[in-house]
Design an enzyme around this catalytic site. Structure first.
Site, PDB file in Angstrom:
ATOM      1  N   ASP A  82       0.818  -1.215   0.000  1.00  0.00           N
ATOM      2  CA  ASP A  82       0.000   0.000   0.000  1.00  0.00           C
ATOM      3  C   ASP A  82       0.858   1.273   0.000  1.00  0.00           C
ATOM      4  O   ASP A  82       2.029   1.244   0.377  1.00  0.00           O
ATOM      5  CB  ASP A  82      -0.856   0.065   1.275  1.00  0.00           C
ATOM      6  CG  ASP A  82      -1.952  -0.989   1.308  1.00  0.00           C
ATOM      7  OD1 ASP A  82      -1.976  -1.861   0.433  1.00  0.00           O
ATOM      8  OD2 ASP A  82      -2.769  -0.914   2.240  1.00  0.00           O
ATOM      9  N   HIS A 238       4.086  -2.216   2.761  1.00  0.00           N
ATOM     10  CA  HIS A 238       4.039  -0.864   2.188  1.00  0.00           C
ATOM     11  C   HIS A 238       5.241  -0.589   1.294  1.00  0.00           C
ATOM     12  O   HIS A 238       6.304  -1.180   1.481  1.00  0.00           O
ATOM     13  CB  HIS A 238       3.979   0.185   3.311  1.00  0.00           C
ATOM     14  CG  HIS A 238       2.726   0.076   4.130  1.00  0.00           C
ATOM     15  ND1 HIS A 238       2.620  -0.820   5.176  1.00  0.00           N
ATOM     16  CD2 HIS A 238       1.532   0.704   4.040  1.00  0.00           C
ATOM     17  CE1 HIS A 238       1.395  -0.711   5.707  1.00  0.00           C
ATOM     18  NE2 HIS A 238       0.719   0.200   5.041  1.00  0.00           N
TER      19      HIS A 238
HETATM   20 ZN   LIG Z   1      -2.216   3.021   3.538  1.00  0.00          ZN
END
Ligand SMILES: [Zn+2]
Length: 248
Positions: A82, A238
């Site tokens: 993400d 991430h």
């Molecule tokens: Zn996020």
């Protein structure tokens, strides 16, 4: 486009058109959560203060029937990243290529402004793209109109850069309730969160609230629970900061 990491204007003709396409009678009237936007709203200290029928995942772990939080097949691993694209993303793409692994990237729409070529490369190299809103705000703290604008602007920029229409989204922080879900549903989206206990917590490394070692250790522990799970796992990683890509 709206500005990077900023909430879009809800009075623009484009957003007004998107808003008019929603059947608002179907959207539950759940109170808007208080937050320091764009941060994730704090959960009520007393769980009984969670609005009835909210099904607020971050605060009570409630999952809707059509949320995606596991892989249907046992031992399957849905690897997801993400918050990109960022200047760190190409390095992650190299790592994934070396391991012959593809993943799903939940991209922040406004960060594509700076890295459209990275998005094109992600698709070319076989990765899946879902959206992670325009500015990465906690969705339960936004108005209905802001939620529409956040999702649709992210969809728009992915479409403009790649010609592809996205079908999946992940709410920032996993912050979703039945009001947010219904809006996303009507916009044609499936809500993807992640399997409980499978947040890698890599995002805490830049804050120094966790170390690389702890991230690896927790992940190893979580792996030991896989055989007892009903399905496969969706993990959260991430690709925004150097430290996150280091442990990828
Ligand atoms: Zn996020």
């Amino acid at each position: 486009y709206p500005k990077k990491d900023r909430l879009p204007d809800v009075n623009s003709p484009q957003v007004k058109k998107w808003i008019s396409e929603i059947d608002w009678s179907k959207v539950p009237k759940i109170p808007i959560a208080k937050a320091n936007i764009p941060n994730c709203p704090d959960c009520p200290k007393n769980k009984s203060k969670i609005p009835k029928g909210a099904c607020w995942w971050t605060c009570d772990g409630c999952v809707a029937d059509d949320d995606i939080e596991i892989c249907p097949r046992q031992n399957a691993w849905g690897l997801t990243y993400d918050d990109g694209p960022s200047e760190e993303t190409p390095r992650l793409l190299e790592k994934l290529k070396r391991s012959n692994v593809t993943s799903t990237f939940f991209v922040v729409g406004s960060r594509i402004l700076e890295y459209p070529e990275t998005l094109k490369r992600q698709i070319k190299e076989g990765h899946h793209i879902g959206i992670h809103t325009w500015s990465h705000a906690g969705m339960t703290s936004l108005t209905n109109e802001q939620i529409v604008a956040e999702i649709k602007w992210a969809e728009q920029i992915v479409f403009d850069v790649t010609g592809l229409k996205t079908k999946y989204w992940r709410p920032p922080y996993g912050d979703v309730d039945n009001r947010v879900r219904e809006i996303a549903r009507q916009l044609g989206y499936k809500t993807v969160i992640w399997t409980k206990e499978w947040d890698s917590n890599d995002w805490q490394i830049p804050d120094k609230t966790i170390t690389n070692k702890e991230v690896y250790r927790n992940f190893k522990w979580a792996l030991s629970t896989v055989p007892s799970l009903k399905g496969g796992i969706i993990t959260l990683e991430h690709d925004l900061f150097t430290q996150e890509v280091n442990v990828a």
